[in-house]
Scaffold this motif. Structure first.
Motif, PDB file in Angstrom:
ATOM      1  N   GLY A 210     -14.067  -8.395 -38.366  1.00  0.00           N
ATOM      2  CA  GLY A 210     -14.590  -9.586 -39.012  1.00  0.00           C
ATOM      3  C   GLY A 210     -15.377 -10.423 -38.033  1.00  0.00           C
ATOM      4  N   GLY A 211     -16.133 -11.363 -38.563  1.00  0.00           N
ATOM      5  CA  GLY A 211     -16.865 -12.257 -37.686  1.00  0.00           C
ATOM      6  C   GLY A 211     -17.717 -13.239 -38.451  1.00  0.00           C
ATOM      7  N   GLY A 212     -18.068 -14.310 -37.771  1.00  0.00           N
ATOM      8  CA  GLY A 212     -18.993 -15.293 -38.306  1.00  0.00           C
ATOM      9  C   GLY A 212     -20.401 -14.947 -37.840  1.00  0.00           C
ATOM     10  N   LEU A 213     -21.369 -15.359 -38.606  1.00  0.00           N
ATOM     11  CA  LEU A 213     -22.759 -15.051 -38.293  1.00  0.00           C
ATOM     12  C   LEU A 213     -23.514 -16.308 -37.882  1.00  0.00           C
ATOM     13  N   GLU A 214     -24.536 -16.121 -37.077  1.00  0.00           N
ATOM     14  CA  GLU A 214     -25.394 -17.230 -36.666  1.00  0.00           C
ATOM     15  C   GLU A 214     -26.138 -17.790 -37.882  1.00  0.00           C
ATOM     16  N   ARG A 215     -26.778 -18.923 -37.678  1.00  0.00           N
ATOM     17  CA  ARG A 215     -27.548 -19.569 -38.749  1.00  0.00           C
ATOM     18  C   ARG A 215     -28.570 -18.600 -39.330  1.00  0.00           C
ATOM     19  N   ILE A 216     -28.978 -18.828 -40.560  1.00  0.00           N
ATOM     20  CA  ILE A 216     -29.919 -17.964 -41.263  1.00  0.00           C
ATOM     21  C   ILE A 216     -31.261 -17.861 -40.537  1.00  0.00           C
ATOM     22  N   GLU A 217     -31.605 -18.885 -39.766  1.00  0.00           N
ATOM     23  CA  GLU A 217     -32.862 -18.855 -39.013  1.00  0.00           C
ATOM     24  C   GLU A 217     -32.865 -17.764 -37.945  1.00  0.00           C
ATOM     25  N   ALA A 218     -31.706 -17.254 -37.569  1.00  0.00           N
ATOM     26  CA  ALA A 218     -31.610 -16.194 -36.562  1.00  0.00           C
ATOM     27  C   ALA A 218     -31.804 -14.803 -37.170  1.00  0.00           C
ATOM     28  N   ALA A 219     -31.883 -14.720 -38.488  1.00  0.00           N
ATOM     29  CA  ALA A 219     -32.001 -13.419 -39.158  1.00  0.00           C
ATOM     30  C   ALA A 219     -33.412 -12.848 -39.028  1.00  0.00           C
ATOM     31  N   THR A 220     -33.474 -11.533 -38.958  1.00  0.00           N
ATOM     32  CA  THR A 220     -34.729 -10.800 -39.077  1.00  0.00           C
ATOM     33  C   THR A 220     -34.501  -9.669 -40.065  1.00  0.00           C
ATOM     34  N   THR A 221     -35.564  -9.241 -40.725  1.00  0.00           N
ATOM     35  CA  THR A 221     -35.482  -8.138 -41.676  1.00  0.00           C
ATOM     36  C   THR A 221     -36.386  -7.017 -41.179  1.00  0.00           C
ATOM     37  N   VAL A 222     -35.833  -5.797 -41.144  1.00  0.00           N
ATOM     38  CA  VAL A 222     -36.575  -4.625 -40.677  1.00  0.00           C
ATOM     39  C   VAL A 222     -36.809  -3.695 -41.859  1.00  0.00           C
ATOM     40  N   ASP A 223     -38.060  -3.298 -42.055  1.00  0.00           N
ATOM     41  CA  ASP A 223     -38.431  -2.405 -43.149  1.00  0.00           C
ATOM     42  C   ASP A 223     -39.165  -1.198 -42.573  1.00  0.00           C
ATOM     43  N   GLY A 224     -38.580  -0.029 -42.737  1.00  0.00           N
ATOM     44  CA  GLY A 224     -39.215   1.203 -42.297  1.00  0.00           C
ATOM     45  C   GLY A 224     -39.396   2.176 -43.442  1.00  0.00           C
ATOM     46  N   THR A 225     -39.452   1.661 -44.669  1.00  0.00           N
ATOM     47  CA  THR A 225     -39.446   2.527 -45.855  1.00  0.00           C
ATOM     48  C   THR A 225     -40.734   3.305 -46.057  1.00  0.00           C
TER      49      THR A 225
END
Length: 115
Positions: A45-60
């Motif tokens: 389990g764990g807590g996540l950083e703020r949403i501003e720290a997110a990145t999305t990777v698309d290799g489709t």
């Protein structure tokens, strides 16, 4: 035993609270985590950083596209999670109820696919 994801729904206002305001929540969640370990159902389990720290990777499409931010633009997002083992969905719901009380937020329950 089946593994379940307990996903904590958060909003940006959850991260706007001061450390002093959040400290009681951290302590309650820590006690809940210790109980999961003692009960032998803790996987991870764990807590996540703020949403501003997110990145999305698309290799489709055979190309790599990395964008800042979450995949979906929503008011709520994944703020943290637990992976637990429970006898069945009813037991997972009971654990999620405790998790929700501990973290002060909504908790989504999803079973992992069978192997």
């Amino acid at each position: 035993m089946t593994q379940y994801l307990l996903a904590v729904h958060s909003s940006s206002s959850d991260y706007d609270r001061s450390f002093e305001e959040m400290q009681p929540v951290f302590e309650t969640v820590d006690r809940f985590n210790q109980k999961l370990v003692a009960d032998g159902i803790w996987v991870f389990g764990g807590g996540l950083e703020r949403i501003e720290a997110a990145t999305t990777v698309d290799g489709t499409d055979g190309k790599t596209l990395v964008t800042d931010g979450p995949y979906l633009e929503t008011k709520e997002y994944l703020g943290g999670f637990w992976v637990i083992e429970a006898a069945d969905l009813d037991a997972a719901h009971q654990i999620a109820l405790e998790a929700s009380s501990a973290c002060g937020g909504k908790v989504e329950v999803r079973p992992f696919q069978a192997e």
